[in-house]
Enzyme design. Structure first.
Site, PDB file in Angstrom:
ATOM      1  N   SER B  21      14.706 -32.924  24.260  1.00  0.00           N
ATOM      2  CA  SER B  21      15.562 -33.578  23.135  1.00  0.00           C
ATOM      3  C   SER B  21      15.170 -34.719  22.471  1.00  0.00           C
ATOM      4  CB  SER B  21      16.976 -34.217  24.300  1.00  0.00           C
ATOM      5  OG  SER B  21      18.023 -34.416  23.193  1.00  0.00           O
ATOM      6  N   HIS B  48      17.628 -30.437  21.822  1.00  0.00           N
ATOM      7  CA  HIS B  48      18.496 -30.853  21.031  1.00  0.00           C
ATOM      8  C   HIS B  48      18.535 -31.329  19.295  1.00  0.00           C
ATOM      9  CE1 HIS B  48      20.543 -32.468  25.277  1.00  0.00           C
ATOM     10  NE2 HIS B  48      20.306 -31.688  24.972  1.00  0.00           N
ATOM     11  N   ASP B 141      20.515 -34.228  30.636  1.00  0.00           N
ATOM     12  CA  ASP B 141      20.721 -32.181  30.395  1.00  0.00           C
ATOM     13  C   ASP B 141      20.106 -32.876  30.808  1.00  0.00           C
ATOM     14  OD1 ASP B 141      21.993 -29.925  29.423  1.00  0.00           O
ATOM     15  OD2 ASP B 141      21.207 -29.987  27.820  1.00  0.00           O
TER      16      ASP B 141
END
Ligand SMILES: C[S@@+](CC[C@H](N)C(=O)[O-])C[C@H]1O[C@@H](n2cnc3c(N)ncnc32)[C@H](O)[C@@H]1O
Lengths: 278, 205
Positions: B21, B48, B141
């Site tokens: 991310s 992401h 996540d």
């Protein structure tokens, strides 16, 4: 957790899908497996059942319980002018050909709550050919269709849609096409005359009549390759010669059995045209 | 942890899943730079992205890497010697036949694509043959997903939080997957290069 235990879960899911099919006639057996497993895992957690076998037992005996499962197979995530750039491509490459037909029919298969259909209607109206169009909007989900039919959406959906509308080549303002009332917006009533919402299950039901364009976006991703091929075959048969097929942004005909029956009009926008056979 | 202690380094890796991310795209470039199309397994990347990202990461990676980089489309088969990047605004999964599947289901951990979603499906398909790696990021996540990978016998690696621009994600993954430590980007690069060399000698021998 051993591999053996995991295999049991796989068998349980097969049996659950089979039970749903035999008991209620809903065929989810050829849905994309990874998505099915995710959604059923969610349902299992929400349902309070310990195992999928327990879910199956209750599904078989309790129609009410079955109706709680169904929505997990028809999650209707959508928006107005989703992927705005495709509307630019449609205006430029498809509208000129639609103009050559005195009347034309568009089928939105898997239309969810209808935003995609109204987006198309708005675009066609701005291009001056909406009056010649008949739009058929179908989905497996009755609640989603009801929303589409009323044409009433929360205002924030319209607010988000407004930016997308501009990027989609909108000629005026999105608010030209709806009426705001308190926290909700009602789509212009004139649209309803040309749009028919109807329930249709792509996995089981037959053709919807001859179409000049079929829009099926972000629905095929939920089907496995076999079911995709079947549905694409149905589309092929339902399309007029030279008719258009519009798929979702990450969906392609490349891996399907009908790839040779279409030519790309705009590969990036996933717009295809049915080949005219001699 | 040194490279030599790495568990499972000798086993057959059938697929590599990398998730990142905030602060991960530079690391991605670093750990993939040494690889070529001779890499013996498919590599899947879940990073992401902004929902409107139209293949920018793929373009940038593709230009900088020797190993081919593609953006995943629905039903695309996972191919050895290729990096498959999840598209923005879609969840990515893998099916048992080794083809990728996409969905527009709601975000998980405020993310779509979500590392958890991909790792869970990859763990089921590739089981002990999966190497999963969690890089820098500012949310959690990937933690549950990495745990699932380990439970199914796969190999789990996180970027050493001390080397991550945003340590929260690798830290959460390390904790939930029960790992003792992480690896620096340099060490991860070496690990992947070693897998490629081993794949090569495996094929010729
Ligand atoms: C993600 S939505 C896509 C909505 C819209 N086309 C778009 O791209 O924004 C998927 C839709 O497919 C519908 N669907 C799922 N299975 C179906 C089936 N067998 N027949 C018809 N529609 C189905 C779901 O109910 C849901 O509304």
């Amino acid at each position: 957790m051993s591999d053996g235990v995991l295999d049991i879960e796989g068998i349980e899911i097969n049996l659950l899908l089979e039970a749903i099919f035999q008991r209620y006639g809903y065929d989810f057996r050829d849905y994309a497996r990874a998505s099915v497993e995710r959604r059923l895992a969610q349902f299992l957690a929400d349902s309070g059942c310990g195992t999928f076998s327990e879910v199956t037992a209750r599904v078989l005996r309790e129609p009410q319980f079955f109706h709680q499962v169904v929505p997990y197979f028809s999650i209707s995530v959508t928006s107005l002018f989703r992927d705005p750039f495709i509307y630019l491509a449609l205006r430029e490459k498809v509208v000129p050909l639609l103009r050559t037909w005195p009347h034309f029919k568009v089928w939105h298969a898997g239309c969810a709550t209808g935003e995609e259909v109204y987006s198309m209607a708005i675009m066609l109206r701005e291009e001056g050919i909406f009056e010649r169009a008949r739009l058929y909007a179908t989905d497996i989900s009755q609640p989603a269709l009801e929303t589409g039919k009323t044409g009433i959406y929360p205002l924030d959906i319209l607010k988000k849609g407004s930016a997308a509308y501009q990027k989609a080549g909108g000629r005026g303002s999105l608010s030209d096409h709806y009426h705001a009332r308190y926290e909700a917006a009602v789509m212009d009533a004139a649209f309803a005359r040309q749009i028919t919402f109807a329930r249709h299950n792509l996995a089981m039901d037959k053709s919807f009549g001859e179409m000049q364009m079929i829009v099926c976006r972000n629905v095929l991703i939920y089907f496995n390759q076999d079911l995709q091929n079947l549905v694409l075959q149905l589309f092929l048969e339902s399309l007029d010669h030279g008719g258009f097929l519009c798929l979702g942004d990450k969906e392609t005909l490349t891996f399907s059995s009908v790839a040779d029956s279409f030519v790309a009009v705009d590969e990036k926008a996933r717009i295809y045209k049915k080949r005219v056979r001699r | 942890m040194t490279l030599m202690d790495l568990p499972g380094c000798e086993r057959d890796i059938r697929a590599v899943a990398i998730g990142g991310s905030a602060g991960a795209s530079g690391v991605l470039r670093e750990i993939l730079a040494g690889l070529t199309r001779a890499f013996p397994a498919p590599i899947a990347v879940v990073q992401h992205l902004h929902p409107d990202d139209r293949g920018l990461l793929v373009e940038n990676l593709g230009r900088a890497m020797r190993i081919p980089v593609v953006e995943v489309q629905d039903k695309m088969p996972a191919r050895p010697g290729q990096v498959h990047v999840a598209p923005a605004d879609y969840h990515m999964m893998v099916e048992r036949d080794g083809a990728f599947a996409l969905s527009v289901d709601d975000p998980v951990q405020w993310s779509r694509p979500s590392l958890d979603v991909f790792f869970l499906s990859a763990a089921k398909v590739w089981r002990s043959g999966l190497l999963a790696i969690v890089l820098s990021g500012a949310n959690e996540d990937g933690a549950a997903g990495l745990r699932a990978v380990r439970l199914r016998g796969g190999m789990a690696v996180v970027q050493d939080p001390a080397t991550a621009r945003f340590p929260k994600m690798p830290l959460a993954a390390m904790t939930q997957a029960g790992l003792g430590g992480g690896m620096s980007p340099g060490q991860i690069a070496v690990l992947l290069e070693r897998l490629e060399r081993r794949g090569r000698s495996g094929r010729s021998g």
